[in-house]
Design a protein around this motif. Structure first.
Motif, PDB file in Angstrom:
ATOM      1  N   ALA A  14      43.820  32.430  28.790  1.00 38.69           N
ATOM      2  CA  ALA A  14      42.415  32.118  28.505  1.00 38.69           C
ATOM      3  C   ALA A  14      41.502  32.592  29.633  1.00 38.69           C
ATOM      4  N   THR A  22      46.711  28.829  29.836  1.00 41.63           N
ATOM      5  CA  THR A  22      45.555  28.746  30.729  1.00 41.63           C
ATOM      6  C   THR A  22      45.304  30.096  31.375  1.00 41.63           C
ATOM      7  N   LYS A  71      37.778  33.322  28.390  1.00 43.66           N
ATOM      8  CA  LYS A  71      37.518  32.233  27.456  1.00 43.66           C
ATOM      9  C   LYS A  71      37.519  30.887  28.161  1.00 43.66           C
ATOM     10  N   TYR A  72      37.838  30.897  29.462  1.00 45.84           N
ATOM     11  CA  TYR A  72      37.911  29.663  30.234  1.00 45.84           C
ATOM     12  C   TYR A  72      37.626  29.989  31.688  1.00 45.84           C
TER      13      TYR A  72
END
Length: 66
Positions: A32, A29, A37-38
């Protein structure tokens, strides 16, 4: 949206794993989020800012689509 998580994490000499444990998320997480990307939830954004010793506004940079 871009962020300064990696930059601030390195200043504090934290690994992705250490930051992930402190924030109660996976290393993937954190990776990312650092790579844009998140987008984290608002709660996680505040948690990361607290851990990294800054305000959410200083951690994330909003780039509007124009």
């Amino acid at each position: 949206m871009e962020n300064r998580i990696k930059e601030l994490r390195k200043v504090l000499q934290l690994s992705q794993e250490e930051l992930a444990k402190a924030a109660n998320v996976s290393r993937q997480t954190i990776n990312a989020i650092e790579n844009n990307k998140y987008d984290p939830s608002l709660e996680l954004a505040f948690r990361l800012a607290h851990i990294l010793g800054c305000k959410v506004d200083d951690l994330f940079i909003y780039l509007p689509d124009i």
